[in-house]
Scaffold this motif. Structure first.
Motif, mmCIF file in Angstrom:
data_model
loop_
_atom_site.group_PDB
_atom_site.id
_atom_site.type_symbol
_atom_site.label_atom_id
_atom_site.label_comp_id
_atom_site.label_asym_id
_atom_site.label_seq_id
_atom_site.Cartn_x
_atom_site.Cartn_y
_atom_site.Cartn_z
ATOM 1 N N ASN A 70 0.944 -1.416 -0.228
ATOM 2 C CA ASN A 70 0.101 0.416 0.000
ATOM 3 C C ASN A 70 0.977 1.342 0.200
ATOM 4 N N SER A 71 0.069 2.322 -0.664
ATOM 5 C CA SER A 71 1.353 3.454 -0.351
ATOM 6 C C SER A 71 1.221 4.324 1.146
ATOM 7 N N TRP A 72 1.878 4.965 0.213
ATOM 8 C CA TRP A 72 2.314 5.830 2.390
ATOM 9 C C TRP A 72 1.334 6.565 2.445
ATOM 10 N N PRO A 73 0.291 7.170 1.970
ATOM 11 C CA PRO A 73 -0.505 7.523 2.591
ATOM 12 C C PRO A 73 -1.537 6.989 3.264
ATOM 13 N N MET A 74 -1.823 5.762 1.797
ATOM 14 C CA MET A 74 -2.701 4.782 2.526
ATOM 15 C C MET A 74 -2.596 4.130 3.794
ATOM 16 N N ARG A 75 -1.000 4.035 4.279
ATOM 17 C CA ARG A 75 -0.661 3.469 5.273
ATOM 18 C C ARG A 75 -0.877 4.451 6.676
ATOM 19 N N ALA A 76 -0.650 5.814 6.203
ATOM 20 C CA ALA A 76 -0.733 6.723 7.159
ATOM 21 C C ALA A 76 -1.973 7.181 7.403
ATOM 22 N N ALA A 77 -2.980 6.028 6.531
ATOM 23 C CA ALA A 77 -4.622 6.945 7.378
ATOM 24 C C ALA A 77 -5.014 5.198 7.721
ATOM 25 N N VAL A 110 -15.514 3.865 8.587
ATOM 26 C CA VAL A 110 -14.071 3.735 8.178
ATOM 27 C C VAL A 110 -13.199 2.280 7.987
ATOM 28 N N HIS A 111 -13.097 2.140 8.866
ATOM 29 C CA HIS A 111 -12.412 1.031 8.913
ATOM 30 C C HIS A 111 -12.726 0.215 7.774
ATOM 31 N N VAL A 112 -14.619 -0.407 8.705
ATOM 32 C CA VAL A 112 -15.529 -2.062 8.089
ATOM 33 C C VAL A 112 -14.724 -1.376 6.222
ATOM 34 N N THR A 123 -3.060 3.747 9.853
ATOM 35 C CA THR A 123 -2.049 4.098 10.677
ATOM 36 C C THR A 123 -2.728 5.436 12.047
ATOM 37 N N LEU A 124 -4.139 6.278 11.548
ATOM 38 C CA LEU A 124 -4.215 6.997 12.543
ATOM 39 C C LEU A 124 -5.244 6.784 13.107
ATOM 40 N N VAL A 125 -6.195 6.107 11.771
ATOM 41 C CA VAL A 125 -7.472 5.577 12.223
ATOM 42 C C VAL A 125 -7.209 4.958 13.295
ATOM 43 N N HIS A 126 -6.579 3.669 13.646
ATOM 44 C CA HIS A 126 -6.284 2.761 13.827
ATOM 45 C C HIS A 126 -5.754 3.284 15.750
ATOM 46 N N ILE A 127 -5.346 4.357 15.399
ATOM 47 C CA ILE A 127 -4.481 4.965 17.171
ATOM 48 C C ILE A 127 -6.597 5.336 17.426
ATOM 49 N N ALA A 128 -7.035 6.185 16.256
ATOM 50 C CA ALA A 128 -8.060 7.242 17.145
ATOM 51 C C ALA A 128 -9.304 5.810 17.399
ATOM 52 N N LEU A 129 -9.207 4.819 16.486
ATOM 53 C CA LEU A 129 -10.764 3.563 17.122
ATOM 54 C C LEU A 129 -9.637 2.877 18.943
ATOM 55 N N TYR A 130 -8.155 2.853 19.017
ATOM 56 C CA TYR A 130 -7.848 2.394 20.051
ATOM 57 C C TYR A 130 -7.991 3.663 21.084
ATOM 58 N N THR A 184 -22.056 10.619 24.296
ATOM 59 C CA THR A 184 -22.670 10.951 23.229
ATOM 60 C C THR A 184 -21.984 11.204 21.566
ATOM 61 N N ASP A 185 -21.260 11.977 22.028
ATOM 62 C CA ASP A 185 -20.105 12.831 20.841
ATOM 63 C C ASP A 185 -19.220 11.881 20.636
ATOM 64 N N ALA A 186 -18.463 11.157 21.718
ATOM 65 C CA ALA A 186 -17.360 9.960 21.135
ATOM 66 C C ALA A 186 -18.171 8.836 20.496
ATOM 67 N N ALA A 187 -19.154 8.662 20.576
ATOM 68 C CA ALA A 187 -19.802 7.529 19.827
ATOM 69 C C ALA A 187 -20.202 7.378 18.747
ATOM 70 N N TRP A 188 -20.769 8.755 18.040
ATOM 71 C CA TRP A 188 -20.994 9.535 17.283
ATOM 72 C C TRP A 188 -19.833 9.135 16.209
ATOM 73 N N LEU A 189 -18.726 9.936 16.890
ATOM 74 C CA LEU A 189 -17.055 9.406 16.495
ATOM 75 C C LEU A 189 -16.822 8.261 16.182
ATOM 76 N N LEU A 190 -17.044 7.586 16.984
ATOM 77 C CA LEU A 190 -16.443 5.992 17.148
ATOM 78 C C LEU A 190 -17.529 5.080 15.938
ATOM 79 N N LEU A 191 -18.495 5.700 15.902
ATOM 80 C CA LEU A 191 -19.539 4.885 15.140
ATOM 81 C C LEU A 191 -18.949 4.764 13.436
ATOM 82 N N ALA A 192 -18.495 6.793 13.049
ATOM 83 C CA ALA A 192 -18.196 7.135 11.999
ATOM 84 C C ALA A 192 -16.501 5.658 11.721
ATOM 85 N N LEU A 193 -15.416 6.350 12.789
ATOM 86 C CA LEU A 193 -14.108 5.102 12.605
ATOM 87 C C LEU A 193 -14.471 4.297 12.185
ATOM 88 N N VAL A 194 -15.677 2.860 12.970
ATOM 89 C CA VAL A 194 -15.903 1.585 12.587
ATOM 90 C C VAL A 194 -16.414 1.623 11.623
#
Length: 190
Positions: free
Chosen positions: A87-94, A162-164, A96-103, A150-160
């Motif tokens: 994968n390209s570095w922008p895809m790997r960086a994205a 993206v992850h899926v 990584t950022l999504v995984h860090i945010a999910l964690y 509530t805000d964190a739940a919506w953000l978690l839903l958005a990141l999940v």
């Protein structure tokens, strides 16, 4: 020019450690159960049922918190995971950022819920044990924590989401085996 099996093997993604896969899917199940309980609670009018569903929501939230710490230990013990392909570095960086945010959200969201319950002067129980209060009872703090939860739940839903979608992109478009690497039931020869 035909693609050889050797070339296909070079793009295949190595399966993730079984313990990491188990923790991943237990986290998914716990998140779904917590979300289902709280959404169903909004549809129920019986006071006892609402209290029971809130308690289920809290328990599964605490499971997510426990699984976060288990995941960190398993991930640390697993060491460096094999690359997921070319994968390209922008895809790997994205990714990584999504995984860090999910964690981060898997840690913060249950803690916000726990603190919210305490701020509402409601004790938090896990298997009959009363957990210590993270904050003192305070109506204004409870309002703030409710909004953050509530805000964190919506953000978690958005990141999940993206992850899926990324997992499906890897599976159906790139066909690189990333999704199969995290699937619980996979063939022994993969």
């Amino acid at each position: 020019m035909a693609i050889s099996n050797d070339m296909a093997d070079n793009t295949a993604v190595q399966a993730r450690p079984r313990k990491l896969v188990l923790v991943h899917w237990l986290t998914v199940a716990s998140l779904l159960a917590a979300a289902a309980a709280i959404l169903l609670r909004d549809e129920v009018s019986a006071r006892a049922a609402r209290a029971w569903l809130l308690e289920i929501h809290r328990h599964f939230g605490l499971f997510v918190l426990a699984l976060f710490f288990i995941r960190v230990v398993v991930r640390a013990r697993s060491g460096s995971l094999p690359s997921t392909g070319g994968n390209s570095w922008p895809m790997r960086a994205a990714a990584t950022l999504v995984h860090i945010a999910l964690y981060a959200l898997l840690l913060v969201q249950p803690l916000l819920g726990w603190a919210l319950s305490n701020a509402q002067d409601k004790p938090v129980h896990l298997f009959g044990l009363t957990l210590p209060a993270l904050v003192a009872a305070d109506e204004d703090r409870a309002d703030t924590l409710q909004q953050w939860h509530t805000d964190a739940a919506w953000l978690l839903l958005a990141l999940v989401t993206v992850h899926v979608l990324a997992a499906l992109w890897h599976h159906f478009v790139l066909r690189d085996g990333v999704l199969r690497a995290m699937w619980w039931r996979r063939q022994r020869d993969e």
